[in-house]
Scaffold this motif. Structure first.
Motif, PDB file in Angstrom:
ATOM      1  N   LYS A   8      -7.755  -9.934  -4.883  1.00  0.00           N
ATOM      2  CA  LYS A   8      -7.720  -8.473  -4.854  1.00  0.00           C
ATOM      3  C   LYS A   8      -6.514  -7.982  -4.070  1.00  0.00           C
ATOM      4  O   LYS A   8      -5.908  -8.712  -3.294  1.00  0.00           O
ATOM      5  CB  LYS A   8      -8.970  -7.917  -4.162  1.00  0.00           C
ATOM      6  CG  LYS A   8     -10.291  -8.452  -4.629  1.00  0.00           C
ATOM      7  CD  LYS A   8     -10.828  -7.672  -5.778  1.00  0.00           C
ATOM      8  CE  LYS A   8     -12.253  -8.077  -6.088  1.00  0.00           C
ATOM      9  NZ  LYS A   8     -12.414  -8.710  -7.369  1.00  0.00           N
ATOM     10  N   VAL A   9      -6.204  -6.707  -4.260  1.00  0.00           N
ATOM     11  CA  VAL A   9      -5.276  -5.965  -3.415  1.00  0.00           C
ATOM     12  C   VAL A   9      -5.986  -4.690  -2.988  1.00  0.00           C
ATOM     13  O   VAL A   9      -6.882  -4.209  -3.687  1.00  0.00           O
ATOM     14  CB  VAL A   9      -3.952  -5.616  -4.147  1.00  0.00           C
ATOM     15  CG1 VAL A   9      -3.111  -6.856  -4.398  1.00  0.00           C
ATOM     16  CG2 VAL A   9      -4.214  -4.872  -5.447  1.00  0.00           C
ATOM     17  N   VAL A  10      -5.620  -4.161  -1.828  1.00  0.00           N
ATOM     18  CA  VAL A  10      -6.148  -2.868  -1.394  1.00  0.00           C
ATOM     19  C   VAL A  10      -5.214  -1.806  -1.937  1.00  0.00           C
ATOM     20  O   VAL A  10      -3.997  -1.865  -1.726  1.00  0.00           O
ATOM     21  CB  VAL A  10      -6.240  -2.764   0.144  1.00  0.00           C
ATOM     22  CG1 VAL A  10      -6.686  -1.364   0.557  1.00  0.00           C
ATOM     23  CG2 VAL A  10      -7.187  -3.815   0.698  1.00  0.00           C
ATOM     24  N   ALA A  20       0.185   6.248  -6.185  1.00  0.00           N
ATOM     25  CA  ALA A  20      -0.569   5.021  -5.961  1.00  0.00           C
ATOM     26  C   ALA A  20       0.186   4.185  -4.946  1.00  0.00           C
ATOM     27  O   ALA A  20       1.410   4.045  -5.026  1.00  0.00           O
ATOM     28  CB  ALA A  20      -0.729   4.260  -7.268  1.00  0.00           C
ATOM     29  N   VAL A  21      -0.544   3.643  -3.975  1.00  0.00           N
ATOM     30  CA  VAL A  21       0.050   2.795  -2.944  1.00  0.00           C
ATOM     31  C   VAL A  21      -0.822   1.560  -2.760  1.00  0.00           C
ATOM     32  O   VAL A  21      -2.009   1.561  -3.083  1.00  0.00           O
ATOM     33  CB  VAL A  21       0.219   3.540  -1.600  1.00  0.00           C
ATOM     34  CG1 VAL A  21       1.277   4.628  -1.709  1.00  0.00           C
ATOM     35  CG2 VAL A  21      -1.104   4.111  -1.097  1.00  0.00           C
ATOM     36  N   TRP A  22      -0.197   0.501  -2.237  1.00  0.00           N
ATOM     37  CA  TRP A  22      -0.877  -0.766  -1.990  1.00  0.00           C
ATOM     38  C   TRP A  22      -0.607  -1.180  -0.559  1.00  0.00           C
ATOM     39  O   TRP A  22       0.493  -0.982  -0.039  1.00  0.00           O
ATOM     40  CB  TRP A  22      -0.392  -1.832  -2.967  1.00  0.00           C
ATOM     41  CG  TRP A  22      -0.837  -1.541  -4.359  1.00  0.00           C
ATOM     42  CD1 TRP A  22      -1.979  -1.991  -4.966  1.00  0.00           C
ATOM     43  CD2 TRP A  22      -0.189  -0.717  -5.328  1.00  0.00           C
ATOM     44  NE1 TRP A  22      -2.064  -1.495  -6.241  1.00  0.00           N
ATOM     45  CE2 TRP A  22      -0.978  -0.704  -6.484  1.00  0.00           C
ATOM     46  CE3 TRP A  22       0.989   0.029  -5.320  1.00  0.00           C
ATOM     47  CZ2 TRP A  22      -0.643   0.008  -7.622  1.00  0.00           C
ATOM     48  CZ3 TRP A  22       1.335   0.744  -6.453  1.00  0.00           C
ATOM     49  CH2 TRP A  22       0.521   0.722  -7.594  1.00  0.00           C
ATOM     50  N   ILE A  59      -3.911   8.083   3.565  1.00  0.00           N
ATOM     51  CA  ILE A  59      -4.314   7.782   2.185  1.00  0.00           C
ATOM     52  C   ILE A  59      -5.686   8.370   1.872  1.00  0.00           C
ATOM     53  O   ILE A  59      -6.423   8.793   2.761  1.00  0.00           O
ATOM     54  CB  ILE A  59      -4.346   6.251   1.923  1.00  0.00           C
ATOM     55  CG1 ILE A  59      -5.250   5.514   2.940  1.00  0.00           C
ATOM     56  CG2 ILE A  59      -2.953   5.675   1.958  1.00  0.00           C
ATOM     57  CD1 ILE A  59      -6.637   5.265   2.467  1.00  0.00           C
ATOM     58  N   ALA A  60      -6.016   8.358   0.594  1.00  0.00           N
ATOM     59  CA  ALA A  60      -7.347   8.759   0.128  1.00  0.00           C
ATOM     60  C   ALA A  60      -7.798   7.777  -0.942  1.00  0.00           C
ATOM     61  O   ALA A  60      -6.986   7.249  -1.706  1.00  0.00           O
ATOM     62  CB  ALA A  60      -7.300  10.166  -0.453  1.00  0.00           C
ATOM     63  N   GLY A  61      -9.089   7.520  -0.991  1.00  0.00           N
ATOM     64  CA  GLY A  61      -9.677   6.747  -2.085  1.00  0.00           C
ATOM     65  C   GLY A  61      -9.340   5.270  -2.104  1.00  0.00           C
ATOM     66  O   GLY A  61      -9.147   4.702  -3.181  1.00  0.00           O
ATOM     67  N   ALA A  62      -9.300   4.618  -0.947  1.00  0.00           N
ATOM     68  CA  ALA A  62      -8.972   3.188  -0.916  1.00  0.00           C
ATOM     69  C   ALA A  62     -10.063   2.366  -1.591  1.00  0.00           C
ATOM     70  O   ALA A  62     -11.247   2.653  -1.459  1.00  0.00           O
ATOM     71  CB  ALA A  62      -8.788   2.724   0.528  1.00  0.00           C
ATOM     72  N   TYR A  63      -9.646   1.350  -2.323  1.00  0.00           N
ATOM     73  CA  TYR A  63     -10.587   0.410  -2.939  1.00  0.00           C
ATOM     74  C   TYR A  63      -9.893  -0.913  -3.203  1.00  0.00           C
ATOM     75  O   TYR A  63      -8.670  -1.017  -3.119  1.00  0.00           O
ATOM     76  CB  TYR A  63     -11.190   0.983  -4.232  1.00  0.00           C
ATOM     77  CG  TYR A  63     -10.216   1.229  -5.354  1.00  0.00           C
ATOM     78  CD1 TYR A  63      -9.993   0.265  -6.340  1.00  0.00           C
ATOM     79  CD2 TYR A  63      -9.518   2.427  -5.452  1.00  0.00           C
ATOM     80  CE1 TYR A  63      -9.103   0.490  -7.382  1.00  0.00           C
ATOM     81  CE2 TYR A  63      -8.636   2.674  -6.487  1.00  0.00           C
ATOM     82  CZ  TYR A  63      -8.437   1.689  -7.447  1.00  0.00           C
ATOM     83  OH  TYR A  63      -7.553   1.923  -8.476  1.00  0.00           O
ATOM     84  N   LEU A  64     -10.698  -1.938  -3.504  1.00  0.00           N
ATOM     85  CA  LEU A  64     -10.175  -3.260  -3.844  1.00  0.00           C
ATOM     86  C   LEU A  64      -9.977  -3.331  -5.352  1.00  0.00           C
ATOM     87  O   LEU A  64     -10.895  -3.025  -6.114  1.00  0.00           O
ATOM     88  CB  LEU A  64     -11.144  -4.358  -3.402  1.00  0.00           C
ATOM     89  CG  LEU A  64     -11.318  -4.533  -1.901  1.00  0.00           C
ATOM     90  CD1 LEU A  64     -12.453  -5.506  -1.613  1.00  0.00           C
ATOM     91  CD2 LEU A  64     -10.023  -5.015  -1.260  1.00  0.00           C
ATOM     92  N   ALA A  65      -8.794  -3.735  -5.763  1.00  0.00           N
ATOM     93  CA  ALA A  65      -8.480  -3.866  -7.184  1.00  0.00           C
ATOM     94  C   ALA A  65      -8.174  -5.323  -7.506  1.00  0.00           C
ATOM     95  O   ALA A  65      -7.507  -6.007  -6.725  1.00  0.00           O
ATOM     96  CB  ALA A  65      -7.276  -2.995  -7.538  1.00  0.00           C
ATOM     97  N   ASP A  66      -8.654  -5.792  -8.638  1.00  0.00           N
ATOM     98  CA  ASP A  66      -8.356  -7.152  -9.081  1.00  0.00           C
ATOM     99  C   ASP A  66      -6.855  -7.320  -9.271  1.00  0.00           C
ATOM    100  O   ASP A  66      -6.174  -6.419  -9.755  1.00  0.00           O
ATOM    101  CB  ASP A  66      -9.067  -7.457 -10.397  1.00  0.00           C
ATOM    102  CG  ASP A  66     -10.570  -7.592 -10.233  1.00  0.00           C
ATOM    103  OD1 ASP A  66     -11.012  -8.011  -9.149  1.00  0.00           O
ATOM    104  OD2 ASP A  66     -11.298  -7.284 -11.188  1.00  0.00           O
TER     105      ASP A  66
END
Length: 100
Positions: A8-10, A20-22, A59-66
């Motif tokens: 994953k990436v955050v 969009a940011v990582w 930031i807003a709405g952080a989540y783990l993405a595949d």
């Protein structure tokens, strides 16, 4: 039976610009997914997500993405994340204009 953890990436959206940011290993935000920290351990990924979610002034709405490892760094595995790497879709500007 639970599914096996996949890398994953955050990711999130920059608070002011909406881009969009990582999250990078150095705890900075990047607009290039290839510079993101690729998380291969589930507990570490959960911790990094909690850390990111506490940064409400950035930031807003952080989540783990595949994600998967590529020759240039982390890369998206899902069309939604691939779409987010190209920038806003409402008009041709920013990252989209650079591709033209």
């Amino acid at each position: 039976m639970p599914r096996a953890f996949t890398p994953k990436v955050v990711t999130a959206n920059a608070l002011l610009e909406g881009d969009a940011v990582w999250l990078t290993e150095a705890d900075t935000w990047t607009r290039n997914i290839a510079e993101a920290e690729l998380l291969t351990d589930e507990a570490h990924a959960d911790l990094r997500l909690l850390e990111a979610q506490s940064r409400v002034g950035e930031i807003a709405g952080a989540y783990l993405a595949d994600a998967k490892q590529s020759d240039t760094g982390p890369a998206p595995t899902h069309f939604r994340e691939a779409f987010r790497t190209r920038g806003p879709s409402n008009y041709n500007h920013g990252k989209q204009a650079e591709v033209s």
